[in-house]
Motif scaffolding. Structure first.
Motif, PDB file in Angstrom:
ATOM      1  N   GLN A 122       0.815  -1.215   0.000  1.00  7.77           N
ATOM      2  CA  GLN A 122       0.000   0.000   0.000  1.00  7.77           C
ATOM      3  C   GLN A 122       0.848   1.265   0.000  1.00  7.77           C
ATOM      4  O   GLN A 122       0.319   2.363  -0.187  1.00  7.77           O
ATOM      5  CB  GLN A 122      -0.920   0.023   1.221  1.00  7.77           C
ATOM      6  N   ALA A 123       2.161   1.105   0.175  1.00  7.10           N
ATOM      7  CA  ALA A 123       3.055   2.258   0.262  1.00  7.10           C
ATOM      8  C   ALA A 123       3.885   2.442  -1.002  1.00  7.10           C
ATOM      9  O   ALA A 123       4.907   3.119  -0.974  1.00  7.10           O
ATOM     10  CB  ALA A 123       3.978   2.121   1.476  1.00  7.10           C
ATOM     11  N   VAL A 124       3.468   1.836  -2.110  1.00  8.72           N
ATOM     12  CA  VAL A 124       4.085   2.118  -3.401  1.00  8.72           C
ATOM     13  C   VAL A 124       2.991   2.607  -4.339  1.00  8.72           C
ATOM     14  O   VAL A 124       1.849   2.142  -4.288  1.00  8.72           O
ATOM     15  CB  VAL A 124       4.823   0.900  -3.995  1.00  8.72           C
ATOM     16  N   VAL A 125       3.341   3.575  -5.170  1.00  3.16           N
ATOM     17  CA  VAL A 125       2.364   4.185  -6.071  1.00  3.16           C
ATOM     18  C   VAL A 125       2.870   4.035  -7.496  1.00  3.16           C
ATOM     19  O   VAL A 125       3.956   4.529  -7.823  1.00  3.16           O
ATOM     20  CB  VAL A 125       2.152   5.673  -5.730  1.00  3.16           C
ATOM     21  N   PHE A 177      11.732  10.811  -9.812  1.00  2.24           N
ATOM     22  CA  PHE A 177      10.438  11.078  -9.194  1.00  2.24           C
ATOM     23  C   PHE A 177      10.481  10.745  -7.704  1.00  2.24           C
ATOM     24  O   PHE A 177      10.025   9.675  -7.267  1.00  2.24           O
ATOM     25  CB  PHE A 177       9.326  10.293  -9.885  1.00  2.24           C
ATOM     26  N   PRO A 178      11.015  11.669  -6.875  1.00  2.00           N
ATOM     27  CA  PRO A 178      10.962  11.481  -5.422  1.00  2.00           C
ATOM     28  C   PRO A 178       9.533  11.700  -4.921  1.00  2.00           C
ATOM     29  O   PRO A 178       9.118  12.816  -4.607  1.00  2.00           O
ATOM     30  CB  PRO A 178      11.933  12.543  -4.898  1.00  2.00           C
ATOM     31  N   GLY A 179       8.762  10.628  -4.894  1.00  7.49           N
ATOM     32  CA  GLY A 179       7.333  10.743  -4.642  1.00  7.49           C
ATOM     33  C   GLY A 179       6.978  11.257  -3.263  1.00  7.49           C
ATOM     34  O   GLY A 179       5.986  11.975  -3.102  1.00  7.49           O
ATOM     35  N   GLU A 180       7.777  10.889  -2.243  1.00  7.68           N
ATOM     36  CA  GLU A 180       7.422  11.288  -0.876  1.00  7.68           C
ATOM     37  C   GLU A 180       7.351  12.796  -0.707  1.00  7.68           C
ATOM     38  O   GLU A 180       6.344  13.318  -0.208  1.00  7.68           O
ATOM     39  CB  GLU A 180       8.389  10.645   0.126  1.00  7.68           C
ATOM     40  N   PRO A 181       8.367  13.583  -1.084  1.00  7.22           N
ATOM     41  CA  PRO A 181       8.248  15.033  -0.897  1.00  7.22           C
ATOM     42  C   PRO A 181       7.229  15.668  -1.828  1.00  7.22           C
ATOM     43  O   PRO A 181       6.602  16.679  -1.472  1.00  7.22           O
ATOM     44  CB  PRO A 181       9.667  15.548  -1.178  1.00  7.22           C
ATOM     45  N   LEU A 182       7.033  15.102  -3.020  1.00  3.60           N
ATOM     46  CA  LEU A 182       5.997  15.619  -3.905  1.00  3.60           C
ATOM     47  C   LEU A 182       4.617  15.393  -3.292  1.00  3.60           C
ATOM     48  O   LEU A 182       3.765  16.283  -3.274  1.00  3.60           O
ATOM     49  CB  LEU A 182       6.092  14.957  -5.276  1.00  3.60           C
ATOM     50  N   GLY A 183       4.402  14.185  -2.766  1.00  2.00           N
ATOM     51  CA  GLY A 183       3.141  13.914  -2.088  1.00  2.00           C
ATOM     52  C   GLY A 183       2.955  14.783  -0.860  1.00  2.00           C
ATOM     53  O   GLY A 183       1.841  15.245  -0.566  1.00  2.00           O
ATOM     54  N   CYS A 184       4.045  15.029  -0.136  1.00  2.00           N
ATOM     55  CA  CYS A 184       3.995  15.909   1.033  1.00  2.00           C
ATOM     56  C   CYS A 184       3.524  17.298   0.629  1.00  2.00           C
ATOM     57  O   CYS A 184       2.667  17.904   1.295  1.00  2.00           O
ATOM     58  CB  CYS A 184       5.376  15.965   1.673  1.00  2.00           C
ATOM     59  N   ALA A 185       4.050  17.826  -0.479  1.00  2.00           N
ATOM     60  CA  ALA A 185       3.655  19.157  -0.939  1.00  2.00           C
ATOM     61  C   ALA A 185       2.162  19.217  -1.230  1.00  2.00           C
ATOM     62  O   ALA A 185       1.471  20.179  -0.862  1.00  2.00           O
ATOM     63  CB  ALA A 185       4.455  19.539  -2.181  1.00  2.00           C
ATOM     64  N   PHE A 186       1.636  18.187  -1.881  1.00  2.00           N
ATOM     65  CA  PHE A 186       0.206  18.204  -2.225  1.00  2.00           C
ATOM     66  C   PHE A 186      -0.672  18.017  -0.997  1.00  2.00           C
ATOM     67  O   PHE A 186      -1.758  18.612  -0.907  1.00  2.00           O
ATOM     68  CB  PHE A 186      -0.078  17.152  -3.295  1.00  2.00           C
ATOM     69  N   ASN A 187      -0.223  17.214  -0.042  1.00  2.00           N
ATOM     70  CA  ASN A 187      -0.997  17.081   1.200  1.00  2.00           C
ATOM     71  C   ASN A 187      -0.993  18.378   1.999  1.00  2.00           C
ATOM     72  O   ASN A 187      -2.016  18.764   2.593  1.00  2.00           O
ATOM     73  CB  ASN A 187      -0.448  15.921   2.026  1.00  2.00           C
ATOM     74  N   ILE A 188       0.140  19.060   2.038  1.00  2.00           N
ATOM     75  CA  ILE A 188       0.206  20.357   2.717  1.00  2.00           C
ATOM     76  C   ILE A 188      -0.717  21.348   2.028  1.00  2.00           C
ATOM     77  O   ILE A 188      -1.488  22.069   2.691  1.00  2.00           O
ATOM     78  CB  ILE A 188       1.658  20.883   2.731  1.00  2.00           C
ATOM     79  N   GLN A 206      -2.081   9.057  -1.291  1.00  2.00           N
ATOM     80  CA  GLN A 206      -2.984   9.887  -2.075  1.00  2.00           C
ATOM     81  C   GLN A 206      -2.285  11.162  -2.521  1.00  2.00           C
ATOM     82  O   GLN A 206      -2.479  11.634  -3.648  1.00  2.00           O
ATOM     83  CB  GLN A 206      -4.243  10.231  -1.278  1.00  2.00           C
ATOM     84  N   GLY A 207      -1.469  11.737  -1.647  1.00  2.00           N
ATOM     85  CA  GLY A 207      -0.693  12.912  -2.037  1.00  2.00           C
ATOM     86  C   GLY A 207       0.227  12.618  -3.202  1.00  2.00           C
ATOM     87  O   GLY A 207       0.376  13.441  -4.123  1.00  2.00           O
ATOM     88  N   VAL A 208       0.851  11.441  -3.191  1.00  2.00           N
ATOM     89  CA  VAL A 208       1.729  11.063  -4.305  1.00  2.00           C
ATOM     90  C   VAL A 208       0.921  10.921  -5.586  1.00  2.00           C
ATOM     91  O   VAL A 208       1.341  11.366  -6.664  1.00  2.00           O
ATOM     92  CB  VAL A 208       2.489   9.759  -3.980  1.00  2.00           C
ATOM     93  N   ARG A 209      -0.270  10.306  -5.496  1.00  2.17           N
ATOM     94  CA  ARG A 209      -1.117  10.178  -6.687  1.00  2.17           C
ATOM     95  C   ARG A 209      -1.526  11.548  -7.226  1.00  2.17           C
ATOM     96  O   ARG A 209      -1.563  11.767  -8.442  1.00  2.17           O
ATOM     97  CB  ARG A 209      -2.353   9.330  -6.358  1.00  2.17           C
ATOM     98  N   ASP A 210      -1.839  12.472  -6.307  1.00  2.09           N
ATOM     99  CA  ASP A 210      -2.176  13.834  -6.745  1.00  2.09           C
ATOM    100  C   ASP A 210      -0.997  14.487  -7.459  1.00  2.09           C
ATOM    101  O   ASP A 210      -1.171  15.186  -8.475  1.00  2.09           O
ATOM    102  CB  ASP A 210      -2.581  14.683  -5.540  1.00  2.09           C
ATOM    103  N   ALA A 211       0.204  14.255  -6.937  1.00  5.19           N
ATOM    104  CA  ALA A 211       1.404  14.821  -7.565  1.00  5.19           C
ATOM    105  C   ALA A 211       1.631  14.212  -8.941  1.00  5.19           C
ATOM    106  O   ALA A 211       1.973  14.922  -9.900  1.00  5.19           O
ATOM    107  CB  ALA A 211       2.619  14.585  -6.669  1.00  5.19           C
ATOM    108  N   ARG A 230       1.091  11.088   8.672  1.00  3.59           N
ATOM    109  CA  ARG A 230       1.723   9.809   8.984  1.00  3.59           C
ATOM    110  C   ARG A 230       0.912   8.623   8.482  1.00  3.59           C
ATOM    111  O   ARG A 230       1.426   7.525   8.389  1.00  3.59           O
ATOM    112  CB  ARG A 230       1.936   9.695  10.509  1.00  3.59           C
ATOM    113  N   ASP A 231      -0.346   8.851   8.145  1.00  5.74           N
ATOM    114  CA  ASP A 231      -1.191   7.777   7.627  1.00  5.74           C
ATOM    115  C   ASP A 231      -0.715   7.402   6.223  1.00  5.74           C
ATOM    116  O   ASP A 231      -0.739   8.247   5.313  1.00  5.74           O
ATOM    117  CB  ASP A 231      -2.642   8.259   7.587  1.00  5.74           C
TER     118      ASP A 231
END
Length: 334
Positions: free
Chosen positions: A117-120, A131-142, A284-289, A277-278
Motif C-alpha cells: 500500500q506504500a508504493v504508487v 520522481f521522489p514521490g514522498e516530498p511531492l506527495g507531502c507538498a500536495f498534502n500540505i 494519495q498525495g503522491v497520486r495527486d502529484a 503519517r497515515d
C-alpha cells in the motif's frame, strides 16, 4: 538442527548482494555489500533507480547526542523510486516490472522493501524522470490542508523544493503569493514558480513592515512556514491575518519551540501541523502529484538540481546542508 542452521547460513551467503549506504557516525558513511532483502506477505521489493535527499536527514547526519550509530543499511533514505522486481504473498495491486514511487525507509541502497500500500505506480509518461514521490506527495498534502482560495494572500516562508511547489500550486489556485527566503537564488526560484512578491529573509521587523505595506495592514490569510526553525515560526505568526491560517510545513526536529500564544490568541489563528503519517493519505498525495506532473501543472525535474551516485551520499548530505549556488534538491542515482 545444526545442519539446517548451516544450510540457512550458506543460503544467506549465496544470496545476491546489493550495495547499501550505512551512516556510521556524524558526517561518516560507508558502502556495504549485503544480501538482497526478500519481501514478506503484503510487501514488495523495489530495485531503486534513485532516492531524494531530505533536509530531515541533516540532524542525524550532524550527530546529536541522542543518535546512536551505525544506522541500519539504507536508513534515512525515504524518497525512493524504481521498479518492482519481487512481490510477497497476497500482493495483487502491483507486479514485477511496475515502475513506482516508494514510501519506504531504507532507500539509500540498490533495493528496498515496502508495504504494497506504500508504493504508487508511475505512468509510462513519466518514464526516465527522477520522481521522489514522498516530498511531492507531502507538498500536495500540505497544499490541501492550507485550503487556499482565489483572491487570498499567501506568504510562504522558506523556498526550497517544497516551497517552490507550494508557490506554484498557490498561484495556480488564484492566490497572491509572497515568498520569503534567505538566498537570492531561492527568491528567483519562487518568482519562476509564480510568486508575485519576494522578500529576503534577513530582518525580522523589516519583513513584517513590508508584508504589512503589501497587504494594507491586513497581513496574509494563509502563511506557510517551510523552514523548521524557531525564527521562521515566530515570523509566520506575525504575518498571519486575523482569523487566518498558519500552516506548519517545516520539520521541527532539533528541539522544543516557543510560540507567542498571546498573538495567536488575539488574532484567533487556525494553526495546522500539516505533516501526515497515515500511509493512505501519504499515498494519495503522491497520486495527486503524479496527476499534476502528468498534466504539466508542475515540473519537478529542474528542482532535482544536484545528482550523486550512492558512493557520494556524504557529498549529497553536505550539499543539502551547505546549499551551494543553485542548489534546490539532491538526489542519489542508482
Amino acid at each position: 538442527m545444526s545442519e539446517m542452521l548451516t544450510m540457512e547460513k550458506q543460503a544467506s551467503v549465496d544470496a545476491p548482494l546489493m550495495r547499501a549506504a550505512v551512516v556510521t557516525g556524524p558526517g561518516a558513511v560507508r558502502i556495504d555489500h549485503l544480501p538482497r532483502p526478500e519481501p514478506g506477505p503484503g510487501q514488495v521489493r523495489v530495485k531503486l533507480e534513485g532516492c531524494g535527499v531530505c533536509a530531515s536527514n541533516l540532524t542525524p547526519w550532524a550527530g546529536p547526542e541522542w543518535q546512536t550509530y551505525p544506522l541500519r543499511p539504507g536508513e534515512l533514505g525515504h524518497e525512493g523510486w524504481g521498479v518492482v522486481d519481487a512481490v510477497g504473498e497476497g500482493v495483487t495491486d502491483v507486479q514485477p516490472g511496475d515502475r513506482v514511487a516508494t514510501l519506504s525507509h531504507a532507500s539509500y541502497a540498490e533495493y528496498d522493501i515496502a508495504d504494497a500500500q506504500a508504493v504508487v505506480p508511475l505512468p509510462a509518461a513519466l518514464d526516465g524522470m527522477a520522481f521522489p514521490g514522498e516530498p511531492l506527495g507531502c507538498a500536495f498534502n500540505i497544499f490541501r490542508r492550507c485550503d487556499i482560495q482565489a483572491g487570498q494572500t499567501v506568504a510562504i516562508i522558506g523556498v526550497g523544493f517544497l516551497g517552490a511547489i507550494l508557490c506554484r500550486l498557490a498561484s495556480q489556485a488564484g492566490a497572491r503569493v509572497i515568498a520569503i527566503s534567505r538566498r537570492s537564488s531561492s527568491l528567483e526560484l519562487a518568482r519562476d514558480h509564480g510568486a508575485h512578491e519576494t522578500i529576503p529573509m534577513d530582518d525580522h521587523q523589516a519583513i513584517i513592515d513590508q508584508v504589512s505595506a503589501l497587504t494594507e495592514g491586513r497581513f496574509c490569510e494563509r502563511v506557510i512556514e517551510a523552514v523548521g526553525k524557531q525564527w521562521p515560526l515566530d515570523l509566520a505568526g506575525e504575518l498571519t491575518a486575523e482569523r487566518g491560517r498558519l500552516v506548519i510545513a517545516g520539520y521541527h526536529q532539533d528541539g522544543p519551540r516557543q510560540i507567542n500564544m498571546w498573538l495567536w490568541n488575539w488574532r484567533g489563528l487556525d494553526v495546522v501541523n500539516a505533516h501526515e503519517r497515515d500511509p493512505t493519505i501519504y499515498a494519495q498525495g503522491v497520486r495527486d502529484a503524479i496527476a499534476a506532473v502528468t498534466a504539466g501543472r508542475i515540473d519537478p525535474a529542474p528542482l532535482c538540481s544536484h545528482r550523486y551516485p550512492l558512493e557520494q551520499l556524504d557529498a549529497a548530505l553536505d550539499a543539502t546542508r551547505d546549499k551551494p549556488d543553485g542548489f534546490v534538491k539532491a538526489v542519489i542515482t542508482l
